[in-house]
Design a protein around this motif. Structure first.
Motif, mmCIF file in Angstrom:
data_model
loop_
_atom_site.group_PDB
_atom_site.id
_atom_site.type_symbol
_atom_site.label_atom_id
_atom_site.label_comp_id
_atom_site.label_asym_id
_atom_site.label_seq_id
_atom_site.Cartn_x
_atom_site.Cartn_y
_atom_site.Cartn_z
ATOM 1 N N ARG A 9 51.563 29.869 42.918
ATOM 2 C CA ARG A 9 52.552 30.870 43.322
ATOM 3 C C ARG A 9 51.932 32.058 44.052
ATOM 4 N N ARG A 10 50.820 32.581 43.545
ATOM 5 C CA ARG A 10 50.206 33.754 44.178
ATOM 6 C C ARG A 10 49.589 33.406 45.527
ATOM 7 N N SER A 11 48.983 32.227 45.618
ATOM 8 C CA SER A 11 48.423 31.802 46.906
ATOM 9 C C SER A 11 49.505 31.736 47.968
ATOM 10 N N ILE A 12 50.632 31.119 47.615
ATOM 11 C CA ILE A 12 51.731 30.999 48.569
ATOM 12 C C ILE A 12 52.220 32.370 48.988
ATOM 13 N N ARG A 13 52.406 33.262 48.018
ATOM 14 C CA ARG A 13 52.954 34.581 48.322
ATOM 15 C C ARG A 13 52.018 35.369 49.229
ATOM 16 N N VAL A 14 50.725 35.389 48.915
ATOM 17 C CA VAL A 14 49.771 36.148 49.729
ATOM 18 C C VAL A 14 49.663 35.557 51.131
ATOM 19 N N SER A 15 49.790 34.253 51.229
ATOM 20 C CA SER A 15 49.696 33.612 52.546
ATOM 21 C C SER A 15 50.945 33.819 53.384
ATOM 22 N N MET A 16 52.003 34.385 52.786
ATOM 23 C CA MET A 16 53.297 34.540 53.454
ATOM 24 C C MET A 16 53.862 33.183 53.884
ATOM 25 N N GLY A 17 53.570 32.164 53.086
ATOM 26 C CA GLY A 17 54.098 30.842 53.361
ATOM 27 C C GLY A 17 53.318 30.044 54.381
ATOM 28 N N THR A 18 52.198 30.575 54.878
ATOM 29 C CA THR A 18 51.436 29.834 55.886
ATOM 30 C C THR A 18 50.691 28.637 55.287
ATOM 31 N N VAL A 19 50.656 28.523 53.950
ATOM 32 C CA VAL A 19 50.094 27.312 53.351
ATOM 33 C C VAL A 19 50.939 26.092 53.714
ATOM 34 N N PHE A 20 52.187 26.323 54.135
ATOM 35 C CA PHE A 20 53.033 25.221 54.597
ATOM 36 C C PHE A 20 52.818 24.926 56.077
ATOM 37 N N GLN A 21 52.182 25.842 56.755
ATOM 38 C CA GLN A 21 52.000 25.742 58.211
ATOM 39 C C GLN A 21 50.683 25.079 58.575
ATOM 40 N N VAL A 22 49.619 25.384 57.832
ATOM 41 C CA VAL A 22 48.295 24.846 58.129
ATOM 42 C C VAL A 22 48.089 23.549 57.342
ATOM 43 N N PRO A 23 47.823 22.426 57.990
ATOM 44 C CA PRO A 23 47.576 21.185 57.253
ATOM 45 C C PRO A 23 46.357 21.338 56.346
ATOM 46 N N TRP A 24 46.438 20.806 55.141
ATOM 47 C CA TRP A 24 45.307 20.924 54.220
ATOM 48 C C TRP A 24 45.251 19.707 53.286
ATOM 49 N N ALA A 25 44.079 19.505 52.724
ATOM 50 C CA ALA A 25 43.883 18.414 51.780
ATOM 51 C C ALA A 25 42.768 18.795 50.827
ATOM 52 N N ARG A 26 42.782 18.165 49.658
ATOM 53 C CA ARG A 26 41.715 18.388 48.679
ATOM 54 C C ARG A 26 40.707 17.248 48.770
ATOM 55 N N LEU A 27 39.450 17.612 48.892
ATOM 56 C CA LEU A 27 38.377 16.634 48.940
ATOM 57 C C LEU A 27 38.148 16.041 47.549
ATOM 58 N N ASP A 28 37.876 14.759 47.482
ATOM 59 C CA ASP A 28 37.612 14.111 46.204
ATOM 60 C C ASP A 28 36.204 14.420 45.691
ATOM 61 N N GLU A 29 35.258 14.574 46.623
ATOM 62 C CA GLU A 29 33.869 14.826 46.227
ATOM 63 C C GLU A 29 33.270 15.917 47.108
ATOM 64 N N TRP A 30 32.403 16.719 46.494
ATOM 65 C CA TRP A 30 31.725 17.786 47.225
ATOM 66 C C TRP A 30 30.420 18.090 46.505
ATOM 67 N N PRO A 31 29.307 18.252 47.228
ATOM 68 C CA PRO A 31 29.178 18.352 48.691
ATOM 69 C C PRO A 31 29.038 17.027 49.441
ATOM 70 N N ALA A 32 29.331 15.901 48.779
ATOM 71 C CA ALA A 32 29.269 14.627 49.491
ATOM 72 C C ALA A 32 30.216 14.619 50.694
ATOM 73 N N GLY A 33 31.262 15.447 50.634
ATOM 74 C CA GLY A 33 32.207 15.526 51.739
ATOM 75 C C GLY A 33 31.597 16.031 53.030
ATOM 76 N N VAL A 34 30.437 16.683 52.951
ATOM 77 C CA VAL A 34 29.751 17.113 54.178
ATOM 78 C C VAL A 34 29.448 15.896 55.040
ATOM 79 N N GLY A 35 29.029 14.796 54.404
ATOM 80 C CA GLY A 35 28.741 13.576 55.151
ATOM 81 C C GLY A 35 29.973 13.020 55.840
ATOM 82 N N THR A 36 31.119 13.120 55.179
ATOM 83 C CA THR A 36 32.373 12.663 55.788
ATOM 84 C C THR A 36 32.686 13.467 57.042
ATOM 85 N N LEU A 37 32.515 14.772 56.963
ATOM 86 C CA LEU A 37 32.772 15.628 58.108
ATOM 87 C C LEU A 37 31.816 15.302 59.256
ATOM 88 N N ARG A 38 30.568 15.096 58.924
ATOM 89 C CA ARG A 38 29.594 14.779 59.965
ATOM 90 C C ARG A 38 29.910 13.422 60.613
#
Length: 268
Positions: free
Chosen positions: A160-189
């Motif tokens: 709730r607080r994240s949404i409010r502070v973002s003024m709803g832009t959390v719905f505007q910017v695509p996002w996802a949660r990584l399953d593993e980190w920092p192994a996800g660095v390899g995925t990005l590379r």
């Protein structure tokens, strides 16, 4: 309209809205049940505009008229209405921003699909302060970040607080949660990203120097409050980057630093 009068705080139909001030309860309960709370008329309208489905609405009588078009567009979704005093008793705080809604969480998007056309990506590493998470999303939306990834231990962008502070832009910017980190660095590379970590290290390059390179695809890792970037992450990324500071100041709040970096490192 689908207005439903609530006369008691123990009404089981409004269980989604109880004890909202209990941070630990809500962090566990919302993701587990596939729900999040959109607080304020503006935010819930942005959630609906993003295609998110409402489970119920929650508002005082005086906001019925202003939200009439939304209720008419969702005739099968109950709108729980009560006195301001009763709503405060249920939620634990004074509801003065119009209305709230319990929203179904959208289905997760695979990281590869999310980043298919992205040139600038922010990675939030273990940032637990929901105010900072929301502020970073707001900067990301305003300053050309195409997508945001959050690590497994990062705060919930749909809290709730994240949404409010973002003024709803959390719905505007695509996002996802990584399953593993920092192994996800390899995925990005593997996806063609140069991965840079915002951290003050001996070999960190200035943010304007990295901007001058104008790399085609850049993922910027922002570290947790206080501890900064994990040592394992620093070992995995391509480089560290810093914002030059005047004498006597060694750092910025992570949300403020993100805004500076997003602007400087925007795709040209």
């Amino acid at each position: 309209m689908s207005a439903v009068r609530i006369d008691g705080a123990d009404d089981p139909r409004v269980a989604d809205y109880t004890h909202l001030t209990d941070v630990h309860l809500r962090k566990v309960r919302e993701p587990a049940e596939g729900l999040y709370i959109a607080e304020s008329s503006r935010v819930l309208r942005r959630a609906l505009a993003a295609g998110h489905r409402p489970r119920s609405f929650f508002l005082a009588d005086k906001w019925l008229e202003g939200l009439g078009d939304v209720l008419e567009a969702h005739p099968d979704v109950p709108a729980f209405v009560g006195s301001p005093e009763l709503l405060e008793e249920i939620t634990g705080f004074h509801l003065h921003r119009g209305a709230m809604a319990a929203m179904h969480r959208p289905a997760p998007v695979p990281v590869e699909s999310l980043l298919a056309d992205a040139r600038r990506v922010a990675v939030l590493e273990d940032i637990t302060d929901h105010t900072n998470v929301g502020a970073i999303f707001r900067s990301a939306a305003a300053l050309g970040v195409d997508a945001v990834l959050v690590t497994p231990r990062c705060g919930d962008p749909l809290y709730r607080r994240s949404i409010r502070v973002s003024m709803g832009t959390v719905f505007q910017v695509p996002w996802a949660r990584l399953d593993e980190w920092p192994a996800g660095v390899g995925t990005l590379r593997d996806l063609g990203f140069t991965v840079a970590a915002m951290e003050l290290t001996e070999d960190a390059v200035d943010v304007d120097a990295l901007a001058a390179r104008d790399v085609e695809r850049l993922a910027l890792v922002l570290g947790t409050e206080g501890a900064g970037i994990l040592p394992e992450t620093l070992d995995a990324v391509d480089l560290a980057v810093k914002i030059p500071m005047r004498a006597g100041v060694d750092s910025l709040n992570v949300a403020a630093a993100s805004a500076v970096a997003f602007w400087e490192l925007r795709a040209r």
